[in-house]
Design an enzyme around this catalytic site. Structure first.
Site, PDB file in Angstrom:
ATOM      1  N   MET A 112     -66.507 -21.914  12.528  1.00 15.46           N
ATOM      2  CA  MET A 112     -66.596 -23.113  11.684  1.00 15.46           C
ATOM      3  C   MET A 112     -66.531 -24.415  12.510  1.00 15.46           C
ATOM      4  O   MET A 112     -66.299 -24.379  13.707  1.00 15.46           O
ATOM      5  CB  MET A 112     -65.437 -23.091  10.673  1.00 15.46           C
ATOM      6  CG  MET A 112     -65.503 -21.881   9.761  1.00 15.46           C
ATOM      7  SD  MET A 112     -63.978 -21.579   8.878  1.00 15.46           S
ATOM      8  CE  MET A 112     -63.925 -22.962   7.763  1.00 15.46           C
ATOM      9  N   HIS A 113     -66.677 -25.513  11.800  1.00 18.55           N
ATOM     10  CA  HIS A 113     -66.359 -26.872  12.266  1.00 18.55           C
ATOM     11  C   HIS A 113     -67.330 -27.498  13.268  1.00 18.55           C
ATOM     12  O   HIS A 113     -67.443 -28.719  13.335  1.00 18.55           O
ATOM     13  CB  HIS A 113     -64.960 -26.942  12.917  1.00 18.55           C
ATOM     14  CG  HIS A 113     -63.886 -26.282  12.155  1.00 18.55           C
ATOM     15  ND1 HIS A 113     -63.487 -26.729  10.912  1.00 18.55           N
ATOM     16  CD2 HIS A 113     -63.106 -25.207  12.439  1.00 18.55           C
ATOM     17  CE1 HIS A 113     -62.503 -25.944  10.477  1.00 18.55           C
ATOM     18  NE2 HIS A 113     -62.264 -25.018  11.375  1.00 18.55           N
ATOM     19  N   ASP A 148     -66.387 -18.388   8.861  1.00 20.01           N
ATOM     20  CA  ASP A 148     -65.858 -17.033   9.085  1.00 20.01           C
ATOM     21  C   ASP A 148     -64.544 -16.749   8.364  1.00 20.01           C
ATOM     22  O   ASP A 148     -64.328 -15.637   7.886  1.00 20.01           O
ATOM     23  CB  ASP A 148     -65.769 -16.704  10.581  1.00 20.01           C
ATOM     24  CG  ASP A 148     -64.976 -17.716  11.396  1.00 20.01           C
ATOM     25  OD1 ASP A 148     -64.370 -18.633  10.821  1.00 20.01           O
ATOM     26  OD2 ASP A 148     -64.982 -17.582  12.632  1.00 20.01           O
TER      27      ASP A 148
END
Ligand SMILES: Nc1ncnc2c1ncn2[C@@H]1O[C@H](COP(=O)(O)OP(=O)(O)O)[C@@H](O)[C@H]1O
Ligand SMILES: O=C(CO)[C@@H](O)[C@H](O)COP(=O)(O)O
Length: 494
Positions: free
Chosen positions: A81-82, A240
């Site tokens: 992520m991110h 995830d």
């Protein structure tokens, strides 16, 4: 029977798995890669390498299971992520992705708060800003690489780039979009007012979908590169931690997930956007419109064990390490590890925090170092559980997943340190299974996540229960662990 493909783009590797309509994993393939650290505080990945790894794993699965692959009805994704991926007007990558583990953008966080106001930022995002989040990294590029910034036509998250290479469509999903932290998390849309105030062009942010939305089909070019049939439906997918929630059947309150991957997290699903008023945890959108996730995120999870294996002890396998760790007693005879090797997010949100082995004596050997490293990772997760409890969150079980759920010792530590029964699912790739379940719902095999999870998520019979004797030692060690950051905070920043 119908089949579904889940592609899990992790931080250390990509794993593609083929699941049948009854939830059995027929086969999978994995290809690893590294984080590029050209400076200690940098963490980047070349998305071309991640695409090639994804392509390779898909091609491997298709080649190994041709009959089943010919009946794939849908594909979806789970992704680290991110992180920030940027493409130009021709869809070309502009530079390496700046991933979630990156720590360079502390100044930009202060600048964002100066412009939009910390309180008004938090009241919209329901999060604190952290380094490695898309918006923090984007502001860094704007400040330090203006030539690259000028070229940006689209920003996206790592899994979105892989999906783009497979179906040719830009887009992201609510889970990842909210994890980029310039998002109105309650209303499930980009935080346009904040984006305007930061002087960023609205057009570079892609359309946001729910995870199950079909956003394209396998292109002819992708089919040639992978062996997949062209025209297979492609669903958006998600971050995830959320996909691992789906793979564990956690799509509502009552159960928590403990994931030990490269990073590690405690998370749960809630029907309202629950958040910690001190913003020690993260609140992101979950996989459907009436669901949100609360997460405690710890930046050094399994990577701490990998670092110890590769850089310090020169050992070969995690199994060898955990066998050695089992020779030391619970509590590692007073050795306590603070696992802040890449800074820490929950609870301190401090990219400058560092790791510590505390209490080292001549008595300690490799077995203690390995065991205390594992204990330190689990103590980190316990910190999040304490915050969850403080918010009044009730749960009756915790499901362990990620690479850390593979070894028995990690599971026992979690049962003892969390004081809770630990469950695991059949198979060990919950994020990939979550992605395959998403593909199954998106392609109409199941009506919704509830039906799909009830039918497809299979729990192992063995439950790991707490050992009261060990708990005494862990409680003593956890008390020391909790003191270590506060006593060393200033030294970390010297
Ligand atoms: N057999 C094992 N026993 C204990 N820990 C393990 C084992 N196998 C993997 N791990 C841990 O899991 C981590 C990898 O987790 P994984 O979920 O595959 O990572 P990611 O999804 O971030 O790529 C390793 O770094 C290691 O710490
Ligand atoms: O950072 C977070 C959650 O905040 C992770 O979700 C990352 O996406 C990395 O996951 P792993 O690759 O460690 O599983």
């Amino acid at each position: 029977m119908n089949y579904f493909l889940g592609v899990d783009i992790g931080t250390s590797s990509v794993k593609s798995l083929l699941m049948d309509a009854k939830g059995h994993v027929v086969g999978s393939a994995q290809v690893g890669y590294d984080i590029i650290k050209s400076r200690p505080e940098y963490a980047e990945q070349d998305m071309e390498i991640l695409w090639e790894a994804s392509r390779q794993t898909i091609a491997d699965v298709v080649k190994k299971y041709p009959q089943e692959a010919a009946r794939i009805q849908g594909i979806s994704y789970s992704g680290q992520m991110h992180g920030l991926v940027m493409t130009d007007a021709q869809g070309r990558l502009i530079r390496n992705a700046i991933i979630w583990a990156d720590q360079r953008s502390e100044d930009e966080i202060h600048r964002i708060y100066d412009v939009v106001g910390e309180d008004s930022y938090r009241s919209v995002a329901l999060n604190s800003l952290s380094t490695g989040f898309l918006i923090s990294s984007l502001m860094w590029v704007k400040e330090h690489e203006p030539d690259n910034y000028e070229k940006i036509r689209h920003v996206m998250f790592p899994k979105d780039y892989i999906r783009f290479r497979m179906c040719g469509e830009y887009g992201t999903d609510m889970t990842d979009a909210s994890s980029g932290a310039i998002f109105d998390t309650k209303r499930r849309r980009w935080a346009w007012e904040l984006i305007d105030r930061l002087g960023i062009d609205r057009d570079i942010f892609p359309e946001c979908h729910e995870s199950c939305d079909v956003v394209g089909t396998v292109t002819k070019e992708c089919a040639e590169m992978t062996g997949l049939k062209p025209g297979i439906k492609i669903a958006c997918g998600g971050g995830d931690t959320l996909m691992q929630g789906v793979g564990n059947g956690i799509i509502g309150p009552g159960t928590l997930a403990a994931n030990i991957g490269t990073a590690c997290q405690i998370s749960g699903g809630f029907n309202e956007p629950l958040y910690d008023e001190k913003y020690r945890t993260n609140t992101f959108c979950h996989v459907k419109e009436d669901l949100w996730m609360l997460m405690g995120a710890h930046l050094s999870g399994g990577v701490a064990l990998k670092w110890l294996m590769n850089e310090i002890l020169y050992m070969d396998t995690f199994d060898e390490m955990t066998a050695m760790a089992a020779e030391a007693p619970a509590g590692s005879e007073g050795l306590v590890f603070l696992p802040y090797l890449s800074g820490e997010r929950t609870p301190y949100n401090d990219p400058g925090a560092k790791g510590i082995y505390f209490g080292m004596t001549l008595r300690h050997g490799r077995e203690h170092m390995i065991r205390s490293t594992m204990e330190g990772i689990v103590f980190g997760l316990r910190t999040s559980i304490e915050i969850f409890k403080g918010l009044g969150i009730e749960y009756s079980k915790i499901i362990a997943s990620g690479g850390g759920a593979r070894g028995r010792l990690f599971l026992e530590m979690q049962a003892d340190i969390f004081d809770c029964d630990i469950y695991t699912n059949v198979g060990n790739e919950q994020a990939g299974i979550g992605a395959a379940i998403t593909a199954a719902v998106a392609s109409g095999e199941y009506a919704d996540y509830e039906e799909a999870c009830a039918r497809l998520v299979h729990m192992k019979d063995t439950v790991v229960t707490p050992n009261r004797e060990n708990q005494k030692y862990y409680e003593e060690q956890f008390a020391v662990y909790r003191e270590l950051y506060g006593h060393n905070k200033d030294l970390f920043h010297m």
